[in-house]
Motif scaffolding. Structure first.
Motif, PDB file in Angstrom:
ATOM      1  N   LYS A  43       0.830  -1.213   0.000  1.00  0.00           N
ATOM      2  CA  LYS A  43       0.000   0.000   0.000  1.00  0.00           C
ATOM      3  C   LYS A  43       0.859   1.255   0.000  1.00  0.00           C
ATOM      4  N   ARG A  44       1.948   1.253   0.789  1.00  0.00           N
ATOM      5  CA  ARG A  44       2.839   2.427   0.810  1.00  0.00           C
ATOM      6  C   ARG A  44       3.444   2.661  -0.561  1.00  0.00           C
ATOM      7  N   ARG A  45       3.884   1.592  -1.184  1.00  0.00           N
ATOM      8  CA  ARG A  45       4.506   1.736  -2.505  1.00  0.00           C
ATOM      9  C   ARG A  45       3.476   2.170  -3.537  1.00  0.00           C
ATOM     10  N   LYS A  46       2.240   1.681  -3.393  1.00  0.00           N
ATOM     11  CA  LYS A  46       1.194   2.063  -4.334  1.00  0.00           C
ATOM     12  C   LYS A  46       0.863   3.546  -4.196  1.00  0.00           C
ATOM     13  N   ARG A  47       0.814   4.043  -2.933  1.00  0.00           N
ATOM     14  CA  ARG A  47       0.524   5.457  -2.721  1.00  0.00           C
ATOM     15  C   ARG A  47       1.638   6.339  -3.273  1.00  0.00           C
ATOM     16  N   GLY A  60       3.715   5.478  -5.647  1.00  0.00           N
ATOM     17  CA  GLY A  60       3.853   5.306  -7.097  1.00  0.00           C
ATOM     18  C   GLY A  60       4.995   4.363  -7.409  1.00  0.00           C
ATOM     19  N   PHE A  61       4.699   3.401  -8.274  1.00  0.00           N
ATOM     20  CA  PHE A  61       5.708   2.368  -8.563  1.00  0.00           C
ATOM     21  C   PHE A  61       6.879   2.910  -9.362  1.00  0.00           C
ATOM     22  N   GLY A  62       6.702   4.055  -9.984  1.00  0.00           N
ATOM     23  CA  GLY A  62       7.795   4.595 -10.797  1.00  0.00           C
ATOM     24  C   GLY A  62       8.557   5.704 -10.120  1.00  0.00           C
ATOM     25  N   ASP A  63       8.261   5.955  -8.858  1.00  0.00           N
ATOM     26  CA  ASP A  63       8.884   7.075  -8.155  1.00  0.00           C
ATOM     27  C   ASP A  63      10.193   6.661  -7.497  1.00  0.00           C
ATOM     28  N   ASP A  64      11.081   6.090  -8.245  1.00  0.00           N
ATOM     29  CA  ASP A  64      12.383   5.720  -7.714  1.00  0.00           C
ATOM     30  C   ASP A  64      13.316   6.912  -7.830  1.00  0.00           C
ATOM     31  N   LYS A 115      14.892   7.571   1.002  1.00  0.00           N
ATOM     32  CA  LYS A 115      13.462   7.774   0.829  1.00  0.00           C
ATOM     33  C   LYS A 115      12.808   7.947   2.198  1.00  0.00           C
ATOM     34  N   PRO A 116      11.659   8.620   2.257  1.00  0.00           N
ATOM     35  CA  PRO A 116      10.961   8.797   3.537  1.00  0.00           C
ATOM     36  C   PRO A 116      10.590   7.443   4.150  1.00  0.00           C
ATOM     37  N   GLY A 117      10.877   7.281   5.414  1.00  0.00           N
ATOM     38  CA  GLY A 117      10.507   6.037   6.114  1.00  0.00           C
ATOM     39  C   GLY A 117      11.429   4.877   5.850  1.00  0.00           C
ATOM     40  N   GLU A 118      12.545   5.108   5.114  1.00  0.00           N
ATOM     41  CA  GLU A 118      13.428   3.988   4.775  1.00  0.00           C
ATOM     42  C   GLU A 118      14.097   3.401   6.016  1.00  0.00           C
ATOM     43  N   LYS A 119      14.476   4.269   6.960  1.00  0.00           N
ATOM     44  CA  LYS A 119      15.111   3.757   8.172  1.00  0.00           C
ATOM     45  C   LYS A 119      14.145   2.891   8.974  1.00  0.00           C
ATOM     46  N   ARG A 120      12.886   3.348   9.059  1.00  0.00           N
ATOM     47  CA  ARG A 120      11.892   2.545   9.791  1.00  0.00           C
ATOM     48  C   ARG A 120      11.704   1.185   9.125  1.00  0.00           C
TER      49      ARG A 120
END
Length: 340
Positions: free
Chosen positions: A67-71, A73-77, A82-87
């Protein structure tokens, strides 16, 4: 379109029936009747519960990340953190590494330090009864040390009494297992292994060889009869006695046939000249509930069939078929039926 759908339904039904075929029956390790078996069953349920909780956590994490990745966007690399990456890394390390180590270590401590203490056999000085069980291809020999009692494929023990079982083998590796009473234990050539049976209530419990040992491994079962102490003492006293004298002319003819034929070279009947050891002791054969290690019932018809065509009933067993019929067969059966 309907035929493939029916085929899929049939395949699903078959897949459901296969695992369910192992449920119920007379060997159910999840229906314990001793404190050892209860400890094993409880450990299973705790492990099952932990497995389902772990599966649930994995599914929740997968859905959460999807769900996080869908929100986002799959192409937003994008480059950089990235936000929340440490968590996310904390979740991976905590739930993917730390939690499995803690769970597995806990199960190890519970099973190998606590459960095993209740399932292993105590020293002989702390038990009132010791029984020796010897595995053969493909039957069980049962001896009661200090007595003359010898039987086969049936083990009698008193209820609410810790019984020390010493298990050995006469040939290959077998495995002694009575699921409702305790864990399985292997029989290793050249050594004796120990297990304790301590049943809570009288009953009849099926045991089974749980280590593949050849062609008739599946037909190497036994029955454990848990009796009240007084009933057990009466049974043991009867089992110690030599074979009773044949009653009637037909049974006497059968005794002569047995003792003068090949039967006496393989089987023992205490009180007679038969002293074979290849097959089971037949001194009190008629008192047993089954033949051929719980393969067929112990009745007149089955006994006829076993003598004449044992290789059809249990292929590969060490008893050959005998070309005997008429009066001779009836006499042999009459004699064997009198061994109570």
């Amino acid at each position: 379109m309907k035929a493939p759908r029916r085929d899929r339904r049939f395949a699903l039904l078959v897949l459901a029936v296969v695992p369910l075929a192992g449920c119920g029956g007379s060997q159910n390790s999840l229906a314990p009747h001793s404190h050892q078996a209860r400890d094993i069953a409880n450990l299973f349920w705790w492990m099952m519960g932990g497995a389902w909780i772990g599966l649930g956590l994995v599914v929740v994490l997968l859905l959460w990340s999807w769900k996080r990745r869908k929100r986002r966007g799959f192409g937003d690399d994008v480059e950089g953190e990235k936000p929340g990456e440490k968590r996310s890394w904390y979740a991976v390390i905590g739930l993917g590494i730390v939690m499995p180590i803690v769970v597995i270590s806990t199960l190890f401590v519970i099973s190998d330090l606590f459960v095993i203490k209740t399932t292993q056999a105590p020293a002989s000085t702390t038990t009132r009864l010791t029984v020796k069980v010897i595995g053969h291809q493909w039957w069980w020999e049962v001896r009661y040390p200090g007595t003359n009692a010898v039987t086969a494929n049936e083990l009698h023990i008193p209820v609410r009494t810790p019984v020390r079982i010493e298990v050995t083998t006469a040939d290959v590796i077998h495995s002694f297992w009575v699921p409702e009473l305790n864990r399985k234990i292997d029989t290793i050539p050249g050594r004796a292994n120990l297990v304790e049976l301590d049943a809570d209530r009288p009953g009849r419990y099926r045991g089974q060889c749980a280590e593949f040992c050849g062609l008739q491994h599946a037909h190497m079962a036994m029955e454990v009869f848990v009796d009240e102490p007084s009933a057990f003492r009466r049974w043991l006293a009867r089992e110690e006695q030599p074979a009773s004298e044949p009653s009637g002319t037909l049974a006497s003819d059968g005794e002569r046939l047995f003792l003068n034929g090949p039967c006496s070279s393989c089987h023992a009947i205490r009180g007679t000249d038969a002293d074979g050891f290849t097959g089971p002791d037949l001194t009190h054969l008629a008192s047993r509930s089954t033949l051929a290690a719980v393969t067929i019932p112990n009745d007149r018809e089955s006994l006829h069939e076993w003598i004449v065509d044992s290789q059809h009933i249990k292929p590969g067993n060490q008893m050959p078929n005998f070309n005997v019929s008429g009066h001779k067969l009836d006499a042999l059966v009459a004699y064997l039926e009198g061994l109570k």
